[in-house]
Design an enzyme around this catalytic site. Structure first.
Site, PDB file in Angstrom:
ATOM      1  N   MET A 338       0.584  -1.222  -0.016  1.00 15.49           N
ATOM      2  CA  MET A 338      -0.076   0.012  -0.093  1.00 15.49           C
ATOM      3  C   MET A 338       0.861   1.369   0.006  1.00 15.49           C
ATOM      4  SD  MET A 338      -2.686  -1.575  -0.210  1.00 15.49           S
ATOM      5  CE  MET A 338      -2.818  -2.989  -0.111  1.00 15.49           C
ATOM      6  N   GLY A 375      -3.224  -6.966  -0.373  1.00 15.52           N
ATOM      7  CA  GLY A 375      -3.459  -6.666   0.829  1.00 15.52           C
ATOM      8  C   GLY A 375      -4.771  -7.980   1.260  1.00 15.52           C
TER       9      GLY A 375
END
Ligand code: SF4
Length: 752
Positions: A338, A375
């Site tokens: 991220m 993720g």
């Protein structure tokens, strides 16, 4: 398992230490009287660990690692503690309809009919683009494929998006713009062969703990292995690094260009590779234009180590050293997550990591690869591969391409030119239009009321009197349910069967282990029932279960470079997963893409070793991407940078991990991490209540003072529904990927 807070933290620390020491699972729970073991996949991160689910009396009593899957029997604590989540007391067991402001029990027929009527009413009055679907990287592949087919093919509505837009869209954009196709080049086996790890924008130790264990093991067992970590925080990942580059947030483009500059200047590049397999491009006046190697060299000229040092705050000598290590190792593996993706220049940052690999030829050999970590457990296999985002169609096709639409029309048995030609609304645009342009929305197993950036702006729309929202959900306390008009109780995790696809292109089967509670049903069946009641031809969705959806999706994939036709349900049942492409039932799966002899999409008689078949010229692209600042830089009014993220034992918005008593007791609240120098200047002590303010809102959080954040930076985790950290984040987006810049906004703090 019953343990108190102290013991939990001890176990957690022990688990972390064991990960570093390359030992077996730290938390060896005694056998809980298991009657049978069922093969599955962990419900949390994109590592996609294989699990064995221990069942007794239709209950999950124990979860352990699958020794035959890539995780080799290892799990982190979250995975091992999944039984408490499955049997949480607030599981939804019957449909609910909002009546006089309250969610009230209803029958399945009432809830399905009401939802279908609202969708039909909206489409009749405002057209097909007045409805939408919002999914998740946690749904099964079959669920994502089916919802996408129903909305794009059945209702002719492209407003299909999902939470991977918030976490992975820039990685997709990076892979597609560089290599022509999405998804990583290599596999987890590269972790065992790399001699240099370049980890940028990823706290791997907390967000992908089992993969981190492999990196730590490499470092422990081979003195030649080097780890470079680029992160503004001294995370546990940074603690094992040979070089930790504590970068000023939002300046990676300058760092990556400077590394390329050094590699060229010191002749550490591999001209035999990039002259043959790469092409150079830049964007000028909004259009991609061809460039030469000399143009690229000239473009990089201004990114001297000294200039990059000024921008990034990293000493010039350290930048030089990092570039030298990257280029001179025998095998370099880049890993990111991220920290690069959740940025207004996320696609560019992804491109610049790929550039370094293309320049040095560190691709397509064991340990040499450019690897984006995902993720969620099925963002890759579920949402990305099935094309369940507003601009995509299945298997790498895009809505805006007429040929691609025509291919999907043929595959779905639809008339030519019947799919809607325009991309739909991406996540923040979809919620921004709710109640106005979008009248009816179906949400499947995700929690946007907590996870969207600048979330107050969107919860206003969730309250809009002109909107209707139905939510398929397993738990009764998700923030989003506060705004739902209808709630369908969903079978959770191993209460139904389906496929997960993790970060390395591996598809693994989650087998059904137990029945769902009460009236909860598998989402595939809920979607089929809803579709037919909305008027979709039952022949278009003839599925009784997820296995039938999988078979259709396998067939659809066969005409693409994502081909996994060879992954029958039976094969997936017998194995612990296979990596696509896997075109035939005797194909072993593909560990390295784009390489002759490895990737079945490269013809065996292709004259070159590498072939980037996703790009018309057969070459990968080295992009000229300049440094650009973040959308909201610190200033006199808001002098700090705020960043957000995960912590090891809580996951995402906490709706699952907070069900685990041990985790809830040990990590109950969000907090704000502050550098000791900033804390001293502001007279803040550890544990003080601190008012954290941005231009969008304020929250009071307990202070954690230390040296984890670099000066000028604060960090807050976003798992805590009592403290909606996303009320503070910014919703500026990357103009290519439409992914929001969660990672950077300007903030100020004061003792409360
Ligand atoms: S590393 Fe990720 S996939 Fe593996 S057990 Fe932990 S949370 Fe689950």
């Amino acid at each position: 398992m019953n343990i108190n807070r102290r013991q939990f933290i001890k176990y957690s620390a022990a688990a972390f230490a064991m990960l570093l020491l390359d030992k077996g699972p730290a938390l060896a729970a005694p056998d809980q009287g298991v009657e049978r073991w069922v093969k599955g996949v962990c419900r949390y991160c994109g590592t996609g660990c294989g699990v064995m689910v221990g069942v007794r009396d239709n209950k999950v009593v124990m979860v352990k690692g699958d020794p035959n899957n890539h995780n080799r029997g290892m799990l982190c604590l979250k995975g091992a503690l999944l039984p408490s989540v499955v049997h949480a007391p607030d599981r939804l067991t019957q449909p609910l309809i909002r009546k006089e402001g309250k969610l009230t029990p209803a029958s399945w027929d009432e809830a399905l009919d009401l939802t279908a009527a609202k969708f039909k009413e909206a489409m009749a009055q405002f057209g097909a683009q007045s409805v939408g679907f919002y999914g998740s990287g946690q749904n099964l592949t079959e669920e994502s494929y089916l919802a996408n087919k129903i909305f794009k093919g059945g209702l002719k509505c492209n407003n299909v998006d999902g939470n991977p837009r918030l976490c992975m869209a820039s990685a997709v954009g990076g892979y597609v713009t560089t290599f022509g196709k999405d998804e990583p080049f290599g596999s987890y086996e590269d972790l065992d062969a790399a001699t240099c790890f370049f980890i940028i924008g990823s706290n791997t130790s907390e967000c992908h703990p089992v993969l981190f264990r492999r990196i730590a093991a490499r470092k422990q067992n081979d003195k030649n292995v080097r780890v470079i970590v680029v992160d503004p925080r001294v995370t546990n990942t940074a603690r094992i690094a040979d070089m930790h580059l504590a970068i000023r947030p939002g300046t990676d483009l300058a760092l990556l260009n400077a590394m390329a500059h050094i590699i060229l200047n010191e002749e550490l590049d591999e001209p035999r590779f990039h002259s043959k397999y790469a092409a150079f491009k830049a964007v000028e006046d909004g259009k991609p234009v061809d460039k030469t190697f000399e143009d690229y060299r000239a473009f990089l000229a201004e990114y001297t180590p000294e200039k990059a040092a000024e921008i990034t705050g990293i000493p010039a000598a350290a930048i030089v050293k990092a570039a030298q290590l990257f280029a001179s190792s025998s095998a370099t593996m880049s890993l990111w997550c991220m920290g690069l993706n959740q940025r207004v220049r996320g696609v560019w940052a992804n491109n610049l990591v790929h550039n370094l690999h293309l320049l040095t030829g560190k691709l397509g050999r064991p340990g040499s690869t450019s690897f984006s970590l995902t993720g969620q457990p099925n963002a890759c296999g579920g949402v990305r591969d099935t094309g369940s985002l507003a601009h995509l169609l299945p298997a790498g096709r895009v809505v805006a391409n007429k040929d691609h639409r025509n291919q999907m029309e043929a595959l779905w048995g639809l008339p030519p030119d019947s799919l809607h030609p325009d991309p739909g609304l991406f996540a923040t645009a979809l919620f921004g239009a709710l109640g106005e342009k979008v009248k009816a929305l179906l949400v499947l197993c995700t929690n946007p009321a907590q996870s969207l950036p600048n979330v107050k702006k969107y919860t206003q729309n969730l309250r809009h009197p002109g909107k209707f929202m139905a939510v398929i959900e397993a738990f009764g306390d998700a923030e989003t349910l506060k705004y739902a008009d209808v709630v369908f109780p969903a079978a959770f995790w191993c209460e139904r069967e389906g496929v997960y696809g993790c970060s390395e292109r591996r598809y693994s089967l989650l087998e059904k282990a137990i029945d769902p509670p009460g009236q909860a049903r598998p989402s595939v069946n809920i979607l089929v029932d809803l579709a037919t009641r909305m008027g979709v031809d039952p022949k278009f969705v003839p599925f009784k279960n997820s296995a039938e959806v999988w078979d259709e999706w396998r067939t659809v994939s066969a005409s693409s470079a994502y081909n996994f036709k060879g992954m029958t349900r039976e094969r997936l049942r017998k194995t612990s997963g296979l990596l696509w492409p896997c075109p035939t039932e005797d194909h072993p799966g593909t560990k390295i893409r784009y390489v002759r002899g490895e990737d079945p999409n490269v013809p065996a008689d292709h004259p070159d070793k590498y072939f980037f078949y996703g790009n018309p010229n057969g070459r990968a692209t080295i992009w000229l991407r300049p440094h650009k600042p973040a959308a909201e830089e610190p200033d006199a009014e808001y002098p700090l940078v705020m960043t957000t993220g995960r912590v090891i034992d809580q996951w995402h918005t906490g709706t699952m991990t907070n069900k685990v008593p041990e985790i809830r007791a040990a990590f109950p609240n969000a907090y704000v991490e502050i550098n000791v120098e900033d804390a001293k200047r502001l007279n803040i002590n550890n544990g003080d209540s601190v008012l954290v303010e941005t231009r969008r809102g304020k929250l009071t959080l307990p202070a954690r003072v230390g040296e984890v954040c670099r000066p000028g930076l604060i960090f807050t985790p976003f798992f805590d529904a009592k403290k909606l950290v996303n009320e503070l984040t910014v919703d500026a987006i990357d103009d290519i990927s439409k992914q929001p810049e969660f990672k950077i906004c300007a903030a100020r703090i004061a003792r409360a």
